[in-house]
Structures are given as structure tokens and as C-alpha cells.
Design a protein around this motif. Structure first.
Motif, PDB file in Angstrom:
ATOM      1  N   PRO A  93      36.743   5.104  22.909  1.00  0.00           N
ATOM      2  CA  PRO A  93      38.182   5.100  22.605  1.00  0.00           C
ATOM      3  C   PRO A  93      38.397   4.901  21.103  1.00  0.00           C
ATOM      4  O   PRO A  93      37.637   4.184  20.451  1.00  0.00           O
ATOM      5  CB  PRO A  93      38.703   3.888  23.392  1.00  0.00           C
ATOM      6  N   VAL A  94      39.412   5.536  20.570  1.00  0.00           N
ATOM      7  CA  VAL A  94      39.714   5.392  19.143  1.00  0.00           C
ATOM      8  C   VAL A  94      39.894   3.924  18.783  1.00  0.00           C
ATOM      9  O   VAL A  94      39.499   3.480  17.695  1.00  0.00           O
ATOM     10  CB  VAL A  94      40.977   6.199  18.768  1.00  0.00           C
ATOM     11  N   GLU A  95      40.459   3.148  19.711  1.00  0.00           N
ATOM     12  CA  GLU A  95      40.693   1.727  19.454  1.00  0.00           C
ATOM     13  C   GLU A  95      39.390   0.980  19.180  1.00  0.00           C
ATOM     14  O   GLU A  95      39.350   0.067  18.348  1.00  0.00           O
ATOM     15  CB  GLU A  95      41.423   1.085  20.643  1.00  0.00           C
ATOM     16  N   ARG A  96      38.318   1.363  19.882  1.00  0.00           N
ATOM     17  CA  ARG A  96      37.023   0.717  19.660  1.00  0.00           C
ATOM     18  C   ARG A  96      36.467   1.068  18.280  1.00  0.00           C
ATOM     19  O   ARG A  96      35.839   0.234  17.618  1.00  0.00           O
ATOM     20  CB  ARG A  96      36.017   1.156  20.734  1.00  0.00           C
ATOM     21  N   ILE A  97      36.683   2.314  17.857  1.00  0.00           N
ATOM     22  CA  ILE A  97      36.224   2.725  16.527  1.00  0.00           C
ATOM     23  C   ILE A  97      37.053   2.023  15.456  1.00  0.00           C
ATOM     24  O   ILE A  97      36.532   1.612  14.413  1.00  0.00           O
ATOM     25  CB  ILE A  97      36.292   4.260  16.382  1.00  0.00           C
ATOM     26  N   LEU A  98      38.341   1.853  15.719  1.00  0.00           N
ATOM     27  CA  LEU A  98      39.205   1.111  14.796  1.00  0.00           C
ATOM     28  C   LEU A  98      38.731  -0.327  14.627  1.00  0.00           C
ATOM     29  O   LEU A  98      38.811  -0.895  13.535  1.00  0.00           O
ATOM     30  CB  LEU A  98      40.649   1.121  15.296  1.00  0.00           C
ATOM     31  N   ALA A 106      39.109   6.616  11.853  1.00  0.00           N
ATOM     32  CA  ALA A 106      38.671   6.462  13.245  1.00  0.00           C
ATOM     33  C   ALA A 106      38.927   7.707  14.100  1.00  0.00           C
ATOM     34  O   ALA A 106      37.998   8.216  14.743  1.00  0.00           O
ATOM     35  CB  ALA A 106      39.318   5.227  13.867  1.00  0.00           C
ATOM     36  N   PRO A 107      40.161   8.235  14.151  1.00  0.00           N
ATOM     37  CA  PRO A 107      40.369   9.438  14.969  1.00  0.00           C
ATOM     38  C   PRO A 107      39.596  10.643  14.451  1.00  0.00           C
ATOM     39  O   PRO A 107      39.175  11.506  15.231  1.00  0.00           O
ATOM     40  CB  PRO A 107      41.887   9.662  14.904  1.00  0.00           C
ATOM     41  N   ARG A 108      39.384  10.701  13.144  1.00  0.00           N
ATOM     42  CA  ARG A 108      38.619  11.813  12.570  1.00  0.00           C
ATOM     43  C   ARG A 108      37.151  11.732  12.990  1.00  0.00           C
ATOM     44  O   ARG A 108      36.508  12.759  13.235  1.00  0.00           O
ATOM     45  CB  ARG A 108      38.732  11.795  11.045  1.00  0.00           C
ATOM     46  N   ILE A 109      36.617  10.518  13.044  1.00  0.00           N
ATOM     47  CA  ILE A 109      35.226  10.334  13.473  1.00  0.00           C
ATOM     48  C   ILE A 109      35.061  10.764  14.925  1.00  0.00           C
ATOM     49  O   ILE A 109      34.109  11.470  15.279  1.00  0.00           O
ATOM     50  CB  ILE A 109      34.797   8.866  13.281  1.00  0.00           C
ATOM     51  N   LYS A 110      35.996  10.357  15.770  1.00  0.00           N
ATOM     52  CA  LYS A 110      35.928  10.737  17.185  1.00  0.00           C
ATOM     53  C   LYS A 110      36.043  12.254  17.343  1.00  0.00           C
ATOM     54  O   LYS A 110      35.283  12.873  18.104  1.00  0.00           O
ATOM     55  CB  LYS A 110      37.038  10.039  17.965  1.00  0.00           C
ATOM     56  N   GLU A 111      36.970  12.858  16.620  1.00  0.00           N
ATOM     57  CA  GLU A 111      37.150  14.309  16.702  1.00  0.00           C
ATOM     58  C   GLU A 111      35.908  15.041  16.194  1.00  0.00           C
ATOM     59  O   GLU A 111      35.475  16.039  16.786  1.00  0.00           O
ATOM     60  CB  GLU A 111      38.372  14.733  15.893  1.00  0.00           C
ATOM     61  N   ALA A 112      35.326  14.546  15.093  1.00  0.00           N
ATOM     62  CA  ALA A 112      34.112  15.167  14.555  1.00  0.00           C
ATOM     63  C   ALA A 112      32.966  15.070  15.557  1.00  0.00           C
ATOM     64  O   ALA A 112      32.187  16.020  15.723  1.00  0.00           O
ATOM     65  CB  ALA A 112      33.718  14.493  13.242  1.00  0.00           C
ATOM     66  N   ALA A 113      32.865  13.926  16.234  1.00  0.00           N
ATOM     67  CA  ALA A 113      31.807  13.743  17.231  1.00  0.00           C
ATOM     68  C   ALA A 113      31.954  14.737  18.374  1.00  0.00           C
ATOM     69  O   ALA A 113      30.970  15.335  18.834  1.00  0.00           O
ATOM     70  CB  ALA A 113      31.840  12.313  17.760  1.00  0.00           C
ATOM     71  N   THR A 114      33.179  14.936  18.829  1.00  0.00           N
ATOM     72  CA  THR A 114      33.426  15.871  19.925  1.00  0.00           C
ATOM     73  C   THR A 114      33.091  17.300  19.511  1.00  0.00           C
ATOM     74  O   THR A 114      32.445  18.047  20.257  1.00  0.00           O
ATOM     75  CB  THR A 114      34.896  15.778  20.377  1.00  0.00           C
ATOM     76  N   GLY A 143      38.952  15.292   7.401  1.00  0.00           N
ATOM     77  CA  GLY A 143      38.303  14.198   6.691  1.00  0.00           C
ATOM     78  C   GLY A 143      37.165  14.648   5.795  1.00  0.00           C
ATOM     79  O   GLY A 143      36.527  13.823   5.145  1.00  0.00           O
ATOM     80  N   ILE A 144      36.900  15.964   5.763  1.00  0.00           N
ATOM     81  CA  ILE A 144      35.855  16.486   4.880  1.00  0.00           C
ATOM     82  C   ILE A 144      36.495  17.440   3.877  1.00  0.00           C
ATOM     83  O   ILE A 144      36.910  18.548   4.223  1.00  0.00           O
ATOM     84  CB  ILE A 144      34.742  17.202   5.668  1.00  0.00           C
ATOM     85  N   GLY A 145      36.601  16.974   2.629  1.00  0.00           N
ATOM     86  CA  GLY A 145      37.098  17.807   1.542  1.00  0.00           C
ATOM     87  C   GLY A 145      35.946  18.260   0.668  1.00  0.00           C
ATOM     88  O   GLY A 145      34.776  18.143   1.042  1.00  0.00           O
TER      89      GLY A 145
END
Length: 217
Positions: A93-98, A106-114, A143-145
Motif C-alpha cells: 500500500p502507498v501508505e506503507r511506502i509513505l 511514494a506513489p511514484r515508487i509503487k507505480e514504477a514497481a508495477t 519521477g524520472i527527469g
């Protein structure tokens, strides 16, 4: 070969040693190597690095590893954990990454993982793509520029012809090579033209030289 012992660094140093500045930087950072780092771990680590300070970057990576990685062992009283897989971060869950202090990342990390789970073959093949193709593809991830993509290309995908520009590299280049008004993109272009296929190694020598000597501070 994590420590890159098979690369002929003497040839690299001799090729880059074309002016007094680089000669001094190479001498100062004699033992520097670009490690053979895993692509997924490098991607996430540099996503975390955006607009962040080194102590906090290290802390977030440690928190993620403790929360989602595997226990490796205890060394001198400190417990160590592996970097979490894309599978685990995608399922988290995003909350756990937060809770790991990742903040807006946090949401970018989860999205990148998926995404990585479905595209990992392409990620692992970026080392065989052209620089422009690899850069463009990495930048499709939130999140990657430019700067983060160039770091990923250099430090895990063997694109040694790129020259990532951060605040310290900007300072040393503006102090020693180009004018204070020179933009990051133009600094990178200047460096890549000057240092050629070993631009990434030049960046590491100059970065270390600048940081340790407070150049441009």
C-alpha cells in the motif's frame, strides 16, 4: 563483478588526462570505480534522490529495505536487509511506502514497481539501446527527469558516454570549464563533446574532486 575489476581504468584515465584540471581530479580520485549496479535498485534509488539530501536518501532506502526486503544478517551489531523487489513494492500500500519517509515519491515508487514487472525485459535491454532511446524511455516513468535518467543510464546501464549534472558537477564545471550562466543541458553537451565515450568516468572524478575540495561552494 560488482566492483568492475575487469575494466581497464588506466586506459580510461590516460584518455581523459588531456588538461591540468582533469589530471588533478584523476590523481585526487585515483581509485574511483563505477560499480555494476542492478537496474531496478538503481532506478528507485535515483528516484528517491530527486530534490533530496544524501542522509535522507540513505534513510529512505534503508527504511524500504527493512520494511520490504529480506533479512541478510548481522554485521558488527547492525542488521542488514536486501533491497526490496518490484513485486513487493508493487503489492505494498502507498501508505506503507509513505511510512518509509518517501514523501511525494511514494506513489511514484509503487507505480514504477508495477510497470517494471511488465517491462523488466525492456529495462534490462536499455544497455543495448542508443543513449537517446534509453533516455526517452526512462523519462516515461513518473519521477524520472533528465538528471535522474542520466544517472540511471550511467550507473546501471553502461552508458558511460553520458554526463549527469547535479549541483556539485554544475559548480565545478562553471568554476573550471564554462561560464556561470551555462545551463545544465549545455554543460552536459560540452562535457560529452570534450570527454567522449568516457564522459561518465570524467563526471565521477570531477564530482569527487569538487565535493572534497569545496570547489564552487
Amino acid at each position: 563483478n560488482y566492483f568492475d575489476f575487469d575494466t581497464d581504468y588506466e586506459t580510461i584515465k590516460n584518455t581523459l588526462n588531456t588538461d591540468e584540471i582533469m589530471a588533478e581530479a584523476i590523481k585526487f580520485g585515483e581509485g574511483i570505480r563505477i560499480l555494476n549496479q542492478e537496474e531496478w535498485e538503481t532506478m528507485v534509488s535515483f528516484m528517491i534522490s530527486a530534490n533530496n539530501r544524501i542522509p535522507m536518501i540513505k534513510k529512505v532506502i534503508e527504511n524500504l529495505s527493512v520494511s520490504f526486503g529480506d533479512y541478510i544478517g548481522n554485521y558488527r551489531g547492525k542488521e542488514y536487509f536486501s533491497f526490496p523487489t518490484a513485486e513487493r513494492l508493487s503489492a505494498a500500500p502507498v501508505e506503507r511506502i509513505l511510512e518509509c519517509k518517501a514523501g511525494f515519491r511514494a506513489p511514484r515508487i509503487k507505480e514504477a514497481a508495477t510497470r517494471f514487472l511488465y517491462e523488466k525485459d525492456k529495462i534490462y535491454n536499455i544497455k543495448n539501446m542508443s543513449y537517446d532511446e534509453g533516455l526517452a524511455y526512462l523519462k516515461t516513468y513518473k519521477g524520472i527527469g533528465d538528471k535522474v535518467a542520466n544517472c540511471i543510464l550511467l550507473f546501471s546501464m553502461k552508458h558511460f558516454d553520458t554526463f549527469p549534472v547535479d549541483v556539485w558537477v554544475r559548480r565545478v564545471m562553471q568554476t573550471l570549464y564554462v561560464s556561470k550562466e551555462t545551463k545544465d543541458a549545455d554543460i552536459r553537451k560540452f562535457a560529452e563533446n570534450k570527454f567522449g565515450k568516457y564522459s561518465g568516468f570524467a563526471q565521477q572524478y570531477l564530482f569527487f574532486y569538487a565535493r572534497e575540495n569545496g570547489i564552487g561552494k
